[in-house]
Design a protein around this motif. Structure first.
Motif, PDB file in Angstrom:
ATOM      1  N   UNK A 102       0.973  -1.161   0.047  1.00 28.71           N
ATOM      2  CA  UNK A 102      -0.081   0.055  -0.066  1.00 28.71           C
ATOM      3  C   UNK A 102       0.608   1.374  -0.065  1.00 28.71           C
ATOM      4  N   UNK A 103       0.305   2.408  -0.121  1.00 31.53           N
ATOM      5  CA  UNK A 103       1.056   3.619  -0.311  1.00 31.53           C
ATOM      6  C   UNK A 103       1.996   3.805   1.029  1.00 31.53           C
ATOM      7  N   UNK A 104       1.471   3.677   1.992  1.00 36.87           N
ATOM      8  CA  UNK A 104       2.071   3.813   3.290  1.00 36.87           C
ATOM      9  C   UNK A 104       3.306   3.032   3.386  1.00 36.87           C
ATOM     10  N   UNK A 105       3.152   1.540   3.301  1.00 36.81           N
ATOM     11  CA  UNK A 105       4.374   0.890   3.459  1.00 36.81           C
ATOM     12  C   UNK A 105       5.447   1.076   1.905  1.00 36.81           C
ATOM     13  N   UNK A 106       4.957   1.161   1.098  1.00 40.01           N
ATOM     14  CA  UNK A 106       5.842   1.739  -0.084  1.00 40.01           C
ATOM     15  C   UNK A 106       6.621   2.847   0.179  1.00 40.01           C
ATOM     16  N   UNK A 107       6.036   3.739   1.004  1.00 37.86           N
ATOM     17  CA  UNK A 107       6.808   5.083   1.344  1.00 37.86           C
ATOM     18  C   UNK A 107       7.860   4.703   2.471  1.00 37.86           C
ATOM     19  N   UNK A 108       7.446   3.897   3.542  1.00 32.33           N
ATOM     20  CA  UNK A 108       8.249   3.472   4.586  1.00 32.33           C
ATOM     21  C   UNK A 108       9.501   2.533   3.977  1.00 32.33           C
ATOM     22  N   UNK A 134       6.760  16.853  15.461  1.00 31.72           N
ATOM     23  CA  UNK A 134       8.225  16.180  15.196  1.00 31.72           C
ATOM     24  C   UNK A 134       8.097  14.949  16.264  1.00 31.72           C
ATOM     25  N   UNK A 135       8.039  13.751  15.713  1.00 30.47           N
ATOM     26  CA  UNK A 135       7.974  12.467  16.293  1.00 30.47           C
ATOM     27  C   UNK A 135       9.400  12.189  16.747  1.00 30.47           C
ATOM     28  N   UNK A 136      10.445  12.389  15.942  1.00 36.26           N
ATOM     29  CA  UNK A 136      11.740  12.125  16.020  1.00 36.26           C
ATOM     30  C   UNK A 136      12.663  13.315  15.863  1.00 36.26           C
ATOM     31  N   UNK A 137      13.081  14.256  16.789  1.00 32.90           N
ATOM     32  CA  UNK A 137      13.874  15.239  16.375  1.00 32.90           C
ATOM     33  C   UNK A 137      15.267  14.730  15.774  1.00 32.90           C
ATOM     34  N   UNK A 138      15.982  15.931  15.159  1.00 29.71           N
ATOM     35  CA  UNK A 138      16.923  15.703  14.168  1.00 29.71           C
ATOM     36  C   UNK A 138      18.115  14.745  15.117  1.00 29.71           C
ATOM     37  N   UNK A 139      18.285  13.829  14.592  1.00 27.55           N
ATOM     38  CA  UNK A 139      19.393  12.622  15.293  1.00 27.55           C
ATOM     39  C   UNK A 139      19.976  12.006  14.471  1.00 27.55           C
ATOM     40  N   UNK A 149       9.332   4.625  12.425  1.00 31.08           N
ATOM     41  CA  UNK A 149       9.029   4.386  11.151  1.00 31.08           C
ATOM     42  C   UNK A 149       7.807   3.197  11.073  1.00 31.08           C
ATOM     43  N   UNK A 150       8.153   2.285  11.765  1.00 28.79           N
ATOM     44  CA  UNK A 150       7.412   1.147  11.742  1.00 28.79           C
ATOM     45  C   UNK A 150       5.906   1.352  12.482  1.00 28.79           C
ATOM     46  N   UNK A 151       5.738   2.626  13.264  1.00 30.62           N
ATOM     47  CA  UNK A 151       4.486   2.634  13.754  1.00 30.62           C
ATOM     48  C   UNK A 151       3.895   3.905  13.170  1.00 30.62           C
ATOM     49  N   UNK A 152       4.322   4.194  11.921  1.00 30.33           N
ATOM     50  CA  UNK A 152       3.517   5.220  11.148  1.00 30.33           C
ATOM     51  C   UNK A 152       2.106   4.740  10.570  1.00 30.33           C
TER      52      UNK A 152
END
Length: 320
Positions: A102-108, A134-139, A149-152
């Motif tokens: 699906x679109x979401x998994x293709x993007x991931x 901002x789920x994950x700050x610059x890191x 990413x897997x939880x999106x």
């Protein structure tokens, strides 16, 4: 060239009207002077030059007020790494299966390949739907990034809609201040029902020197949207609602900021996307990076010069 305040250019319309009225008034005055024999060639030349100087002054000063910005080529140096803000669309339409699985998994999956290729770079993760966070700050912590990413998914936000302008501003805030890193935003979306003022945010991105690359998920033919309970989202008539990818907004945004769009429904899209972003990391000399070079002085100084000439022509003693 872009303008930070393009609305200022509307002032050129009344300025043109004022200039036209001034020219007509000059003609009337010269006609009356000619009747009484007070008209001279010197007077005609002076009035003509004064009109030209005032017209140029108004045009140049209005252009300077619009705050034109230019671009320059990147300077060579040790800055070979990259800060990438990943702006990920998690609206329900991303569950459409026109791009397998699906679109979401293709993007991931595409994002995973980008992360793998950009060793040494930093990432932030900003999912967006009606809101953006901002789920994950610059890191540089890739493990943490992959974990989130897997939880999106659509359940991250309860709000509806996809305000792209507000989301891009949130992504801009994820870049640390005072760093010399090159900055890009990786936008992963199907482009459907995006809202916000794209021209305005494009100018702001341009000023900050941020390039946007877009990974476009979905096809123009589209497909039904899974509702999560084994059925599909219905439209007003009760039929399955069809979600179709819309690439126009992404293409405009990428073009305005010097980036490009890659359609994930094509077999070579991910590799081309990775190559393009890697070229940013390697500081490719084949492409220019946009930065906010102030160019209003290029218009302000000539405008003041025209005003000076106008006053000189007007004040200089007449020949007896």
């Amino acid at each position: 060239m872009n303008f930070v305040h393009p609305q200022s250019l509307w002032a050129l319309i009344p300025a043109a009207a004022i200039i036209a009225a001034a020219v007509l008034t000059r003609r009337t005055i010269l006609a009356r002077l000619h009747v009484i024999g007070a008209d001279t060639v010197e007077r005609q030349v002076r009035l003509f030059l004064m009109d030209i100087c005032m017209a140029l002054f108004m045009i140049l000063i209005i252009t300077a007020a619009a705050d034109p910005r230019g671009r320059r080529n990147p300077n060579a140096g040790n800055n070979t790494n990259l800060d990438t803000a990943v702006l990920f669309d998690v609206s329900r339409s991303m569950l459409t299966e026109d791009v397998p699985p699906n679109r979401l998994k293709a993007g991931i999956a595409a994002l995973g390949q980008v992360i793998q290729a950009l060793e040494g770079s930093r990432f932030s993760l900003i999912p967006f739907k009606g809101d953006a966070k901002i789920l994950v700050p610059m890191t540089e912590d890739i493990v943490m990034l992959r974990l989130w990413m897997d939880r999106l998914g659509p359940n991250i936000f309860s709000s509806t809609g996809t305000n792209l302008e507000a989301s891009l501003r949130t992504a801009m805030k994820s870049f640390p201040e005072g760093t010399a890193q090159r900055k890009i935003i990786l936008l992963i979306t199907d482009g459907e029902a995006l809202s916000g003022n794209i021209n305005r945010i494009s100018r702001d991105l341009l000023v900050e020197g941020i390039t946007v690359y877009a990974a476009a998920t979905g096809t123009e033919e589209g497909g039904p949207i899974p509702s999560g309970n084994g059925s599909y989202v219905s439209d007003k008539s009760g039929s399955p609602a069809v979600s179709r990818a819309d690439f126009r907004t992404m293409e405009q945004l990428a073009e305005d900021t010097g980036g490009s769009v890659y359609n994930l429904s094509r077999a070579d899209a991910v590799s081309r996307l990775v190559d393009a972003i890697v070229s940013e990391q390697n500081f490719s000399s084949r492409r220019s990076s946009f930065v906010g070079l102030y160019q209003y002085r290029l218009y302000l100084f000539p405008a003041l010069l025209m005003l000076f000439f106008y006053l000189c022509i007007r004040i200089w003693p007449w020949r007896k």
